[in-house]
Design an enzyme around this catalytic site. Structure first.
Site, PDB file in Angstrom:
ATOM      1  CB  ALA A   1       1.307  26.164 -71.886  1.00 47.27           C
TER       2      ALA A   1
ATOM      3  CE  LYS B   1      -2.438  36.214 -59.071  1.00 46.18           C
ATOM      4  NZ  LYS B   1      -1.425  35.791 -58.090  1.00 46.18           N
TER       5      LYS B   1
ATOM      6  CE  LYS C   1      -0.825  38.267 -63.224  1.00 46.40           C
ATOM      7  NZ  LYS C   1       0.237  38.407 -62.216  1.00 46.40           N
TER       8      LYS C   1
ATOM      9  CG  ASP D   1      -0.692  40.294 -59.413  1.00 45.35           C
ATOM     10  OD1 ASP D   1      -0.115  41.292 -58.939  1.00 45.35           O
ATOM     11  OD2 ASP D   1      -0.098  39.230 -59.706  1.00 45.35           O
TER      12      ASP D   1
ATOM     13  CG  ASN E   1       2.124  41.633 -61.729  1.00 45.42           C
ATOM     14  OD1 ASN E   1       0.950  41.396 -62.048  1.00 45.42           O
ATOM     15  ND2 ASN E   1       2.961  40.671 -61.392  1.00 45.42           N
TER      16      ASN E   1
ATOM     17  CD  GLU F   1      -0.533  38.566 -56.391  1.00 40.06           C
ATOM     18  OE1 GLU F   1      -1.590  37.922 -56.185  1.00 40.06           O
ATOM     19  OE2 GLU F   1       0.387  38.142 -57.120  1.00 40.06           O
TER      20      GLU F   1
ATOM     21  CD  GLU G   1       4.501  38.318 -57.767  1.00 43.14           C
ATOM     22  OE1 GLU G   1       3.282  38.169 -57.640  1.00 43.14           O
ATOM     23  OE2 GLU G   1       5.080  38.310 -58.862  1.00 43.14           O
TER      24      GLU G   1
ATOM     25  CG  ASP H   1       8.456  32.285 -55.670  1.00 43.89           C
ATOM     26  OD1 ASP H   1       9.295  31.360 -55.558  1.00 43.89           O
ATOM     27  OD2 ASP H   1       7.979  32.626 -56.765  1.00 43.89           O
TER      28      ASP H   1
ATOM     29  CG  HIS I   1       4.576  34.308 -56.860  1.00 43.56           C
ATOM     30  ND1 HIS I   1       5.845  34.136 -57.385  1.00 43.56           N
ATOM     31  CD2 HIS I   1       3.842  34.869 -57.857  1.00 43.56           C
ATOM     32  CE1 HIS I   1       5.875  34.590 -58.624  1.00 43.56           C
ATOM     33  NE2 HIS I   1       4.690  35.023 -58.948  1.00 43.56           N
TER      34      HIS I   1
ATOM     35  CD  GLU J   1      -0.401  32.541 -58.777  1.00 45.15           C
ATOM     36  OE1 GLU J   1       0.568  32.611 -57.980  1.00 45.15           O
ATOM     37  OE2 GLU J   1      -0.689  33.456 -59.568  1.00 45.15           O
TER      38      GLU J   1
HETATM   39 MG    MG Z   1       1.640  38.494 -58.627  1.00 42.44          MG
END
Ligand code: MG
Length: 366
Positions: free
Chosen positions: A17, A166, A168, A197, A199, A223, A249, A272, A299, A319
């Protein structure tokens, strides 16, 4: 005994989206491998797995060329037996993401068929531990949002009843991440959970330095601060910061999760269901975590994870990233910040076949 009489698979390209960015990547399209299993009396099971943009054709090829021929004739009432047989048949490419994603597309379809045959929703078939699970929002807090937009989205999430957001992290300057977190905490107040997070974006030293800077904001977890295969680094970080460390994840097997738990390297696990190989291994990860006193906060894939998190006693959060709305007619029910697992038989996803068909590229494996 719902025998699997026919099986097929195809690849969809489901748009997002809005573009989603984090410290290392951008999510612009969900490659979705869909598996359909036909059982007796018109029963059908439908499962899926996904990538966020690469490898989907490889997953489909593994499913179609190697795995589905072994699925026909199997008993969907015995997902453990089938999962183990399929894993053994791909031993040379196991453990690995492509194989795990291929196994998951099939395993989720097997559970859907099994649950429909029994007339039971997945949440109950898998354990039925909880009536609902807390929701947190990720969709409003991507890395490319400016601080004003980030704060507005976090406040909107709080107003909508979410229990957490959450954010980033991974801005070039650590101080910029801290300033964003300070602004969000100030806006939402002390009662809202805030997760961050990274990543896998940091080195060990950088993660320790940044975690220290973020400690004043009462974070629920940090995370993937480090490379997902650096178990020792996560263990060192966990001992050096008061912020709980969350991973999962980017882990693809029960054994990889066990390594984190054995090392005391994670306080929250985020399995996940697609990346760990399906519902069958997901449940083992959740139960293993329970033995270590560790909650699970799966995740992504909220459409599946709402049932799984509710199925186990240590399912803590789901989430909120609505990704399937354009190709499904089912929606997750939620009230006062908690998601309710679907109560219809099966895994609880009603696909809009016409919409799904429109996301198929004709040239692929025609
Ligand atoms: Mg993550």
């Amino acid at each position: 005994m719902p025998t699997i009489e026919r099986a097929d698979a195809w690849l969809c390209h489901i748009p997002v989206a809005a573009v989603r960015t984090d410290a290392v990547q951008s999510f612009v399209e969900q490659e979705t491998v869909v598996v359909r299993l036909a059982g007796p009396d018109g029963l059908e099971g439908r499962g899926y797995s996904y990538t966020i943009g690469t490898g989907g054709t490889a997953v489909l090829a593994l499913v179609e060329d190697y795995l589905l021929p072994r699925v026909v004739g199997a008993d969907a009432a015995r997902p453990e037996a089938l999962w183990d047989r399929l894993r053994r048949s791909t031993l040379a490419t196991t453990v690995g993401p492509i194989t795990a994603l291929a196994l998951a597309a099939i395993d989720t379809a097997v559970w859907d068929l099994r649950a429909r045959a029994l007339g039971t929703p997945l949440a109950h078939l898998a354990g039925g531990a909880q009536d609902s699970v807390a929701l947190y929002d990720t969709e409003g807090c991507w890395l490319h949002f400016g601080t004003d937009e980030l704060v507005a989205n976090a406040v909107a999430a709080a107003d909508a009843g979410f229990g957490g957001v959450k954010v980033k992290i991974g801005k070039e300057r650590a101080a910029d991440d801290a300033a964003r977190l300070a602004a969000v905490r100030d806006a939402v107040g002390p009662g809202m959970a805030i997760m961050v997070d990274a990543n896998q974006g940091f080195t060990r030293d950088e993660a320790a330095r940044r975690a220290h800077l973020l400690e004043p904001y009462d974070l629920t977890w940090i995370e993937e601060p480090l490379a997902a295969d650096d178990v020792e680094g996560h263990a060192l970080l966990a001992r050096s910061t008061s912020i709980p460390v969350a991973v999962g994840e980017s882990l693809y097997s029960l054994g990889q999760f066990r390594a984190y738990l054995d090392a005391g390297a994670a306080s929250v696990l985020q399995p996940d269901v697609a990346r760990v190989g399906g519902i069958t291994p997901w449940l083992k990860v959740a139960h293993l975590a329970e033995a270590f006193g560790v909650p699970v906060a799966p995740h992504f894939l909220m459409e599946l994870h709402v049932s799984l998190a509710a199925a186990v006693p240590n399912g803590r959060w789901v989430e909120w990233i609505p990704q399937l709305d354009s190709v499904t007619t089912s929606r997750i029910r939620h009230a006062r910040g908690r998601a309710l697992p679907p109560d219809a038989p099966g895994i609880g996803i009603d696909w809009d076949d016409r919409a799904l068909e429109s996301t198929v590229k004709a040239k692929e494996r025609a």
